[in-house]
Design an enzyme around this catalytic site. Structure first.
Site, PDB file in Angstrom:
ATOM      1  N   TYR A 152       0.862  -1.189   0.000  1.00  0.00           N
ATOM      2  CA  TYR A 152       0.000   0.000   0.000  1.00  0.00           C
ATOM      3  C   TYR A 152       0.903   1.245   0.000  1.00  0.00           C
ATOM      4  O   TYR A 152       0.506   2.312  -0.456  1.00  0.00           O
ATOM      5  CB  TYR A 152      -0.947  -0.020   1.202  1.00  0.00           C
ATOM      6  CG  TYR A 152      -2.162   0.852   1.030  1.00  0.00           C
ATOM      7  CD1 TYR A 152      -3.027   0.663  -0.044  1.00  0.00           C
ATOM      8  CD2 TYR A 152      -2.444   1.859   1.940  1.00  0.00           C
ATOM      9  CE1 TYR A 152      -4.146   1.466  -0.203  1.00  0.00           C
ATOM     10  CE2 TYR A 152      -3.568   2.659   1.792  1.00  0.00           C
ATOM     11  CZ  TYR A 152      -4.411   2.457   0.720  1.00  0.00           C
ATOM     12  OH  TYR A 152      -5.512   3.256   0.565  1.00  0.00           O
ATOM     13  N   LYS A 202      -3.327   8.337   3.342  1.00  0.00           N
ATOM     14  CA  LYS A 202      -4.606   8.082   4.032  1.00  0.00           C
ATOM     15  C   LYS A 202      -4.529   8.516   5.500  1.00  0.00           C
ATOM     16  O   LYS A 202      -5.537   8.936   6.072  1.00  0.00           O
ATOM     17  CB  LYS A 202      -4.992   6.605   3.936  1.00  0.00           C
ATOM     18  CG  LYS A 202      -5.373   6.145   2.529  1.00  0.00           C
ATOM     19  CD  LYS A 202      -6.607   6.855   1.996  1.00  0.00           C
ATOM     20  CE  LYS A 202      -7.161   6.184   0.759  1.00  0.00           C
ATOM     21  NZ  LYS A 202      -8.174   6.989   0.075  1.00  0.00           N
TER      22      LYS A 202
HETATM   23  O1  0WD Z   1     -10.347  -1.533  -2.115  1.00  0.00           O
HETATM   24  C1  0WD Z   1     -10.680  -0.424  -2.478  1.00  0.00           C
HETATM   25  N1  0WD Z   1     -11.086  -0.211  -3.708  1.00  0.00           N
HETATM   26  C2  0WD Z   1     -10.676   0.699  -1.491  1.00  0.00           C
HETATM   27  C3  0WD Z   1     -10.717   1.991  -1.928  1.00  0.00           C
HETATM   28  C4  0WD Z   1     -10.580   0.350  -0.059  1.00  0.00           C
HETATM   29  C5  0WD Z   1     -10.610   1.494   0.808  1.00  0.00           C
HETATM   30  C6  0WD Z   1     -10.631   2.771   0.329  1.00  0.00           C
HETATM   31  N2  0WD Z   1     -10.681   3.019  -1.018  1.00  0.00           N
HETATM   32  C7  0WD Z   1     -10.706   4.409  -1.460  1.00  0.00           C
HETATM   33  C8  0WD Z   1      -9.700   4.795  -2.511  1.00  0.00           C
HETATM   34  O2  0WD Z   1      -8.425   5.015  -1.966  1.00  0.00           O
HETATM   35  C9  0WD Z   1     -10.313   6.096  -3.017  1.00  0.00           C
HETATM   36  O3  0WD Z   1     -10.030   7.153  -2.114  1.00  0.00           O
HETATM   37  O4  0WD Z   1     -11.942   4.705  -2.035  1.00  0.00           O
HETATM   38  C10 0WD Z   1     -11.811   5.792  -2.937  1.00  0.00           C
HETATM   39  C11 0WD Z   1     -12.443   5.413  -4.268  1.00  0.00           C
HETATM   40  O5  0WD Z   1     -11.709   4.384  -4.847  1.00  0.00           O
HETATM   41  P1  0WD Z   1     -12.272   3.254  -5.832  1.00  0.00           P
HETATM   42  O6  0WD Z   1     -13.724   3.385  -5.981  1.00  0.00           O
HETATM   43  O7  0WD Z   1     -11.653   1.995  -5.378  1.00  0.00           O
HETATM   44  O8  0WD Z   1     -11.507   3.609  -7.168  1.00  0.00           O
HETATM   45  P2  0WD Z   1     -11.903   4.158  -8.613  1.00  0.00           P
HETATM   46  O9  0WD Z   1     -13.153   3.521  -9.098  1.00  0.00           O
HETATM   47  O10 0WD Z   1     -10.692   3.990  -9.462  1.00  0.00           O
HETATM   48  O11 0WD Z   1     -12.129   5.694  -8.309  1.00  0.00           O
HETATM   49  C12 0WD Z   1     -11.102   6.538  -7.849  1.00  0.00           C
HETATM   50  C13 0WD Z   1     -11.184   7.769  -8.678  1.00  0.00           C
HETATM   51  C14 0WD Z   1     -10.393   7.826  -9.969  1.00  0.00           C
HETATM   52  O12 0WD Z   1     -10.543   6.822 -10.766  1.00  0.00           O
HETATM   53  P3  0WD Z   1      -9.340   6.449 -11.841  1.00  0.00           P
HETATM   54  O13 0WD Z   1      -9.411   4.967 -11.848  1.00  0.00           O
HETATM   55  O14 0WD Z   1      -9.770   7.122 -13.099  1.00  0.00           O
HETATM   56  O15 0WD Z   1      -8.031   6.974 -11.276  1.00  0.00           O
HETATM   57  O16 0WD Z   1     -10.584   8.901  -8.104  1.00  0.00           O
HETATM   58  C15 0WD Z   1     -10.663   9.887  -9.107  1.00  0.00           C
HETATM   59  C16 0WD Z   1     -10.837   9.197 -10.439  1.00  0.00           C
HETATM   60  O17 0WD Z   1     -12.148   9.303 -10.894  1.00  0.00           O
HETATM   61  N3  0WD Z   1      -9.480  10.716  -9.223  1.00  0.00           N
HETATM   62  C17 0WD Z   1      -9.567  12.044  -9.332  1.00  0.00           C
HETATM   63  N4  0WD Z   1     -10.635  12.874  -9.323  1.00  0.00           N
HETATM   64  C18 0WD Z   1     -10.400  14.182  -9.463  1.00  0.00           C
HETATM   65  N5  0WD Z   1      -9.171  14.684  -9.604  1.00  0.00           N
HETATM   66  C19 0WD Z   1      -8.252  12.497  -9.479  1.00  0.00           C
HETATM   67  C20 0WD Z   1      -8.073  13.890  -9.626  1.00  0.00           C
HETATM   68  N6  0WD Z   1      -6.861  14.443  -9.789  1.00  0.00           N
HETATM   69  N7  0WD Z   1      -7.409  11.419  -9.461  1.00  0.00           N
HETATM   70  C21 0WD Z   1      -8.180  10.339  -9.298  1.00  0.00           C
END
Ligand code: 0WD
Length: 256
Positions: free
Chosen positions: A157, A164
């Site tokens: 991580y 975080k």
């Molecule tokens: O296991 C997991 N998936 C976990 C996720 C466990 C615990 C927490 N999280 C957290 C992540 O760290 C994140 O903070 O949940 C949050 C959402 O994550 P997610 O739903 O797993 O991931 P995803 O569907 O990829 O969404 C995250 C999004 C980005 O997606 P991509 O894949 O295109 O990087 O964060 C957004 C983007 O849409 N993002 C941004 N939005 C605005 N400005 C930017 C940015 N600069 N960078 C990334």
């Protein structure tokens, strides 16, 4: 009538139907909230628009959180359309992929460290700054998504751990400052879920298997379960809860 009826909510971080933010949006829509969405970059614009239409929303705004101008424009558009806001969901995280392989010290760079912290932690404070004036006089709430790696050194991580940890500290400082204005600030610490962001972490499958094997519920959690918790936490049902990190991880944090 759902328990979010009459609430206006901004959802960030929908990158696909698998995104945690998508699960949150579906639960919010089911409970009667009016939704606005943001997307990062034109590549995913139409996908987020489709998702918005499916949940009865036509307010879809560009927002890359590394741009002060885009943060200003997004909240200006919300002010024009709604005049106020009740809920902001921050579901954004990023670290360069090469920092999520090998060891923390081995992979970390100044630039990667700063980028992870800017996008994953500072952006929550920046959204709080922009949303604050629109939340006055309402029972408002802000929420972010975090992970156990903030508290424990989890394999690979890496730089996201300190990012975080910073995000969780932001939750407490923001809750303390905004509480007197009736604004609650909380975080959800979700167990591992297979999303686009998670795919960037090498060894993610091992994390999923480990939590499935050892979590008290002997399974992983779903975006629907995180969505339901987010809906509760941002509703008036949770009016006494602020500054908290709530685990939605099938209980993994108490044993793993
Ligand atoms: O296991 C997991 N998936 C976990 C996720 C466990 C615990 C927490 N999280 C957290 C992540 O760290 C994140 O903070 O949940 C949050 C959402 O994550 P997610 O739903 O797993 O991931 P995803 O569907 O990829 O969404 C995250 C999004 C980005 O997606 P991509 O894949 O295109 O990087 O964060 C957004 C983007 O849409 N993002 C941004 N939005 C605005 N400005 C930017 C940015 N600069 N960078 C990334």
């Amino acid at each position: 009538m759902g328990f979010l009826s009459g609430k206006k909510a901004l959802i960030t971080g929908v990158a696909s139907e698998r995104s945690i933010a998508s699960g949150i949006a579906h639960a919010f829509a089911r409970e009667g909230a009016e939704l606005a969405y943001t997307y990062q970059g034109d590549k995913i614009k139409s996908r987020v628009e489709d998702h918005a239409h499916a949940t009865g929303s036509d307010l879809v705004l560009p927002l890359d959180v590394t741009s002060d101008g885009e943060i200003d424009s997004a909240f200006k558009a919300i002010q024009e359309k709604w005049g106020c806001i009740d809920i902001v969901v921050h579901s954004i995280g990023f670290a360069p992929r090469e920092l999520l392989a090998g060891g923390f010290i081995e992979s970390v760079t100044r630039e990667g460290y700063n980028m992870a912290h800017e996008i994953s932690a500072y952006s929550f404070a920046a959204l709080g700054k922009a949303a604050r004036p629109l939340m006055q006089g309402r029972q408002a709430s802000m929420m972010t998504m975090t992970y156990l790696g903030a508290e424990r050194a989890m394999p690979r991580y890496n730089v996201m751990g300190p990012a975080k940890a910073s995000l969780e500290a932001c939750v407490r400082y923001m809750a303390d400052e905004l509480g007197p204005e009736g604004i609650r600030v909380n975080g959800i610490s979700a167990g591992p879920i297979k999303t686009l962001a998670a795919a960037g972490i090498s060894g993610f499958r091992t994390m999923l298997q480990r939590s499935e094997r050892t979590a008290p519920l002997r399974r992983n959690v779903t975006v629907e379960e995180v969505g339901n918790t987010a809906a509760f936490l941002s509703s008036d049902l949770a009016s006494g809860i602020t500054g908290e990190i709530l685990y939605v991880d099938a209980g993994f944090n108490i044993v793993g």
